[in-house]
Design a protein around this motif. Structure first.
Motif, PDB file in Angstrom:
ATOM      1  N   THR A 212       0.825  -1.214   0.000  1.00  0.00           N
ATOM      2  CA  THR A 212       0.000   0.000   0.000  1.00  0.00           C
ATOM      3  C   THR A 212       0.858   1.262   0.000  1.00  0.00           C
ATOM      4  O   THR A 212       0.349   2.372   0.175  1.00  0.00           O
ATOM      5  CB  THR A 212      -0.944   0.012   1.215  1.00  0.00           C
ATOM      6  OG1 THR A 212      -0.175  -0.163   2.405  1.00  0.00           O
ATOM      7  CG2 THR A 212      -1.974  -1.117   1.107  1.00  0.00           C
ATOM      8  N   SER A 213       2.159   1.082  -0.182  1.00  0.00           N
ATOM      9  CA  SER A 213       3.071   2.219  -0.344  1.00  0.00           C
ATOM     10  C   SER A 213       4.256   1.738  -1.168  1.00  0.00           C
ATOM     11  O   SER A 213       4.476   0.530  -1.330  1.00  0.00           O
ATOM     12  CB  SER A 213       3.537   2.757   1.014  1.00  0.00           C
ATOM     13  OG  SER A 213       4.255   1.754   1.714  1.00  0.00           O
ATOM     14  N   VAL A 214       5.025   2.669  -1.681  1.00  0.00           N
ATOM     15  CA  VAL A 214       6.194   2.318  -2.489  1.00  0.00           C
ATOM     16  C   VAL A 214       7.322   1.887  -1.564  1.00  0.00           C
ATOM     17  O   VAL A 214       7.722   2.655  -0.680  1.00  0.00           O
ATOM     18  CB  VAL A 214       6.641   3.511  -3.360  1.00  0.00           C
ATOM     19  CG1 VAL A 214       7.898   3.144  -4.144  1.00  0.00           C
ATOM     20  CG2 VAL A 214       5.530   3.933  -4.304  1.00  0.00           C
ATOM     21  N   PRO A 215       7.828   0.672  -1.727  1.00  0.00           N
ATOM     22  CA  PRO A 215       8.954   0.241  -0.878  1.00  0.00           C
ATOM     23  C   PRO A 215      10.129   1.199  -0.986  1.00  0.00           C
ATOM     24  O   PRO A 215      10.442   1.717  -2.060  1.00  0.00           O
ATOM     25  CB  PRO A 215       9.306  -1.145  -1.446  1.00  0.00           C
ATOM     26  CG  PRO A 215       8.029  -1.633  -2.082  1.00  0.00           C
ATOM     27  CD  PRO A 215       7.387  -0.398  -2.644  1.00  0.00           C
ATOM     28  N   SER A 216      10.798   1.411   0.126  1.00  0.00           N
ATOM     29  CA  SER A 216      11.848   2.440   0.195  1.00  0.00           C
ATOM     30  C   SER A 216      13.028   2.143  -0.723  1.00  0.00           C
ATOM     31  O   SER A 216      13.686   3.065  -1.210  1.00  0.00           O
ATOM     32  CB  SER A 216      12.341   2.579   1.636  1.00  0.00           C
ATOM     33  OG  SER A 216      12.852   1.330   2.100  1.00  0.00           O
ATOM     34  N   PHE A 217      13.290   0.849  -1.010  1.00  0.00           N
ATOM     35  CA  PHE A 217      14.473   0.524  -1.808  1.00  0.00           C
ATOM     36  C   PHE A 217      14.356   1.005  -3.259  1.00  0.00           C
ATOM     37  O   PHE A 217      15.348   1.075  -3.969  1.00  0.00           O
ATOM     38  CB  PHE A 217      14.771  -0.978  -1.772  1.00  0.00           C
ATOM     39  CG  PHE A 217      13.702  -1.844  -2.380  1.00  0.00           C
ATOM     40  CD1 PHE A 217      13.634  -2.053  -3.750  1.00  0.00           C
ATOM     41  CD2 PHE A 217      12.771  -2.467  -1.562  1.00  0.00           C
ATOM     42  CE1 PHE A 217      12.649  -2.860  -4.306  1.00  0.00           C
ATOM     43  CE2 PHE A 217      11.780  -3.275  -2.114  1.00  0.00           C
ATOM     44  CZ  PHE A 217      11.710  -3.472  -3.482  1.00  0.00           C
ATOM     45  N   PHE A 218      13.149   1.350  -3.719  1.00  0.00           N
ATOM     46  CA  PHE A 218      13.002   1.870  -5.078  1.00  0.00           C
ATOM     47  C   PHE A 218      13.814   3.153  -5.262  1.00  0.00           C
ATOM     48  O   PHE A 218      14.253   3.460  -6.373  1.00  0.00           O
ATOM     49  CB  PHE A 218      11.527   2.132  -5.402  1.00  0.00           C
ATOM     50  CG  PHE A 218      10.806   0.919  -5.939  1.00  0.00           C
ATOM     51  CD1 PHE A 218      10.674   0.703  -7.304  1.00  0.00           C
ATOM     52  CD2 PHE A 218      10.257  -0.016  -5.080  1.00  0.00           C
ATOM     53  CE1 PHE A 218      10.022  -0.416  -7.796  1.00  0.00           C
ATOM     54  CE2 PHE A 218       9.602  -1.138  -5.552  1.00  0.00           C
ATOM     55  CZ  PHE A 218       9.481  -1.349  -6.909  1.00  0.00           C
ATOM     56  N   ASN A 219      13.985   3.902  -4.197  1.00  0.00           N
ATOM     57  CA  ASN A 219      14.743   5.158  -4.285  1.00  0.00           C
ATOM     58  C   ASN A 219      16.231   4.909  -4.496  1.00  0.00           C
ATOM     59  O   ASN A 219      16.980   5.835  -4.813  1.00  0.00           O
ATOM     60  CB  ASN A 219      14.532   5.985  -3.015  1.00  0.00           C
ATOM     61  CG  ASN A 219      13.088   6.418  -2.851  1.00  0.00           C
ATOM     62  OD1 ASN A 219      12.416   6.721  -3.842  1.00  0.00           O
ATOM     63  ND2 ASN A 219      12.598   6.430  -1.612  1.00  0.00           N
ATOM     64  N   GLN A 220      16.682   3.666  -4.300  1.00  0.00           N
ATOM     65  CA  GLN A 220      18.095   3.343  -4.438  1.00  0.00           C
ATOM     66  C   GLN A 220      18.462   2.917  -5.865  1.00  0.00           C
ATOM     67  O   GLN A 220      19.634   2.697  -6.158  1.00  0.00           O
ATOM     68  CB  GLN A 220      18.465   2.200  -3.472  1.00  0.00           C
ATOM     69  CG  GLN A 220      18.116   2.476  -2.024  1.00  0.00           C
ATOM     70  CD  GLN A 220      18.280   1.225  -1.162  1.00  0.00           C
ATOM     71  OE1 GLN A 220      19.078   0.332  -1.479  1.00  0.00           O
ATOM     72  NE2 GLN A 220      17.539   1.166  -0.070  1.00  0.00           N
ATOM     73  N   ILE A 221      17.472   2.770  -6.733  1.00  0.00           N
ATOM     74  CA  ILE A 221      17.698   2.206  -8.065  1.00  0.00           C
ATOM     75  C   ILE A 221      17.790   3.342  -9.083  1.00  0.00           C
ATOM     76  O   ILE A 221      16.826   4.093  -9.288  1.00  0.00           O
ATOM     77  CB  ILE A 221      16.581   1.206  -8.415  1.00  0.00           C
ATOM     78  CG1 ILE A 221      16.611   0.059  -7.393  1.00  0.00           C
ATOM     79  CG2 ILE A 221      16.743   0.681  -9.837  1.00  0.00           C
ATOM     80  CD1 ILE A 221      15.471  -0.898  -7.521  1.00  0.00           C
ATOM     81  N   HIS A 222      18.935   3.459  -9.733  1.00  0.00           N
ATOM     82  CA  HIS A 222      19.203   4.626 -10.576  1.00  0.00           C
ATOM     83  C   HIS A 222      18.325   4.655 -11.834  1.00  0.00           C
ATOM     84  O   HIS A 222      18.109   5.724 -12.414  1.00  0.00           O
ATOM     85  CB  HIS A 222      20.688   4.679 -10.956  1.00  0.00           C
ATOM     86  CG  HIS A 222      21.111   3.548 -11.860  1.00  0.00           C
ATOM     87  ND1 HIS A 222      21.001   3.600 -13.230  1.00  0.00           N
ATOM     88  CD2 HIS A 222      21.662   2.341 -11.562  1.00  0.00           C
ATOM     89  CE1 HIS A 222      21.459   2.467 -13.750  1.00  0.00           C
ATOM     90  NE2 HIS A 222      21.862   1.688 -12.776  1.00  0.00           N
TER      91      HIS A 222
END
Length: 613
Positions: A466-476
């Motif tokens: 129900t939210s965007v997992p935080s690790f998506f921000n680590q993927i260039h």
């Protein structure tokens, strides 16, 4: 209310606050369509344009702009017509309760078409260039008829009872058409008129075609109704309108609706085509220029005070959305009777209708299986994709539920049910190198593309994120992530260059996400998009994802699997919904047109109430 004419209907609508008049002259080149779009968007009334630049005839649009207004127009007869369709789908009802349904049968008999002499009509002869030549979108190839009733007869069984009345767009001007002598007909060959043309082609004879515009609104609805086999569109029009469909033949043998405001008659000759389009269409994009049948004009008839009925199609929802809702009200029971086990089918308007179908089916024949899995659903899916216009679908989600009344019109709940149960290694079933809707440019050629059946049945397999997992921000490779639905995440990446480049990018994405495969358990779909501002998440998800992708070319998976030629994935399925070089342009109103029509919506203007915010 039983209307004798379109004007009768407009008088009734005005009396009851459902119509507004624009007395100032309006340009049919883009202005009328832009006004219509803005009024519709703000839930406004039908619009009567009293002065159309370049024509002496008035024009009306947004007639069917809301379901409430459509039901108001047909308020006296809609229940009886619903019963008529129900009886046609289930004749045993009449045997079980003959007295209850006697009046319905009598009404059907009284609705039979009625032949009259042409001398009894009030027509005068005019030419195409005297009509309101309305151009809707900036890149349109010319002026189009958008609410036509196109009439043709079967060469093997001539006459009105075996005729076809359909709604296929008509190009009146532009391209290579000789004004007043030629017009273009856009229809797909599996349609009723296409069958008629195939027969006359074999006989090496022209097909006589008549285009009716206006008349009682029941005639317009009859042209788009998916009627059960054996019910004539003209009889349906008479039953819904409470008035028999009156017709005559002219000296050239063309049929005329005597209650229409306008009639264009002509002939379609074998293998004579001309380029038709572009045209801003109901998927929200332009359909491009392609050869379609050429109609040579015989005569054009008009009532002295005829009113030109039109609509504007574009990215849904539009006026044809309300049309679709009314059709569902009248004939919603037809599909379950035609396809055993199927409870309902929903052609999703927000996705342009044909790209996406949702269906609720049944699983009745495998009570001995220890593990619940789609079985009968796949048989039903094949039946759906082989039925009439449903065959144009590109994506079909089909599900069954033993315990609750699953409803595929409740979009958030339906998608949640499917995504919670979907086995991505098993439940994705592709059809490749097959047919596709002519208007859909996501495939690899006109009318060619692929289909995907997504079937879901059984116990819940996962809790959706129900939210965007935080690790998506680590993927260039990923930027601008957002959650569209539970279990559905969209993000941007680089612009699409080619399918060869996309395969490399998807391999890179797979490698970057594989370390997080456990954290991705609640994610079922990853949607790649570009250059789009999401506003209404569900509608944007439906439109972008399912109009801009071709299943065989644009679906990938995290940790893909192939088992005996069956493709699946361990992690989420990835849908590349970026714009591709071969895609048609999306529809946009020119800023200068918006500025010109603003005079109607400013304070004190006739449309001030529907200016929006």
């Amino acid at each position: 209310m039983n209307y004798n004419s379109l004007r009768d209907c407009l008088d009734d609508l005005e009396k009851n606050g459902h119509l507004i008049r624009i007395k100032e002259e309006v340009d049919p080149n883009l202005e009328m369509a832009a006004i219509h779009l803005k009024v519709f968007k703000n839930n406004g009334p039908a619009i009567l344009f009293e002065k159309v630049k370049g024509s002496r005839f008035q024009a009306v649009s947004n007639l069917f702009g809301t379901l409430d207004r459509s039901k108001f127009i047909f308020r006296d007869n809609i229940e009886q017509v619903q019963t008529m369709v129900q009886l046609r789908n289930n004749p045993l009802l009449a045997l079980k309760s003959p007295f209850r349904y006697f009046s319905t049968a009598l009404a059907a008999l009284k609705a039979l078409p009625k032949k009259k002499s042409l001398a009894s009509s009030e027509f005068e002869e005019i030419s195409i260039d005297q009509l309101p030549l309305i151009k809707h979108w900036p890149m349109d190839g010319g002026a189009f008829v958008t609410l036509p009733q196109v009439y043709s007869e079967d060469a093997d069984a001539p006459g009105v009872m075996k005729s076809n009345l359909g709604m296929y767009r008509i190009q009146l001007s532009g391209n290579d058409y000789i004004i007043n002598k030629e017009i273009g007909l856009h229809y797909q060959l599996h349609r009723g008129i296409g069958i008629h043309q195939s027969k006359t082609n074999k006989l090496n004879k022209p097909l006589k075609v008549s285009v009716f515009v206006g008349g009682p609104p029941s005639h317009t609805l009859a042209a788009v109704m998916p009627l059960p086999e054996g019910i004539s569109e003209l009889t349906f029009a008479g039953a819904l309108g409470g008035k028999r469909f009156r017709y005559a033949y002219d000296e050239n043998g063309n049929c005329l609706s005597l209650d229409a405001d306008f009639v264009i008659t002509g002939e379609v000759y074998p293998l004579q085509n001309k380029p038709e389009g572009p045209f801003g269409d109901h998927l929200g994009y332009y359909s491009l220029t392609h050869p379609f049948p050429l109609m040579k004009v015989n005569k054009v008839y008009a009532k002295k005070n005829g009113i030109w009925a039109f609509t504007v199609v574009g990215r849904p929802p539009q006026e044809d959305t309300a049309f679709g809702a009314l059709i569902h009200e009248i004939s919603g029971s037809a599909i379950p009777k035609e396809i055993p086990g199927v409870k309902e089918v929903h052609a999703v308007d927000a996705a342009g209708v044909h790209p996406l179908l949702l269906a609720v089916g049944s699983e009745r024949y495998t009570p001995y299986l220890k593990t619940k899995r789609p079985s009968e659903l796949l048989t039903q899916a094949n039946r759906i994709l082989g039925t009439g216009q449903l065959s144009l679908a590109k994506y079909l989600f089909i599900a069954a539920d033993d315990e609750t009344d699953l409803n595929c019109h409740d979009l958030p709940k339906f998608f949640q049910f499917v995504l919670e149960r979907l086995d991505l290694t098993r439940d994705l079933h592709f059809q490749t190198k097959t047919s596709m809707d002519t208007l859909d440019y996501s495939g690899d050629g006109i009318n060619t593309g692929s289909k995907l059946v997504i079937a879901a049945y059984g116990d819940k397999k996962r809790n959706l994120c129900t939210s965007v997992p935080s690790f998506f921000n680590q993927i260039h490779l990923i930027k601008n992530c957002r959650l569209l639905l539970p279990g559905v995440i969209a993000f941007e990446t680089k612009e699409f260059e080619s399918y060869e480049a996309a395969k490399i990018e998807m391999k890179q994405l797979n490698d970057l996400l594989l370390p997080f495969i456990k954290e991705l358990e609640g994610v079922v779909q990853l949607i790649i998009y570009n250059d789009f501002e999401f506003t209404k998440h569900i509608n944007d998800y439906l439109w972008i994802t399912y109009t801009r992708s071709n299943p065989s070319h644009d679906i990938y998976g995290i940790e893909e699997t192939i088992e005996h030629k069956h493709w699946g994935c361990i992690g989420p399925m990835v849908i590349d919904a970026r714009k591709k070089p071969h895609h048609a342009p999306e529809l946009k109103i020119l800023p200068e047109t918006e500025q010109v029509i603003e005079r109607f919506f400013k304070k004190g203007g006739p449309l001030e109430k529907w200016a929006g915010h």
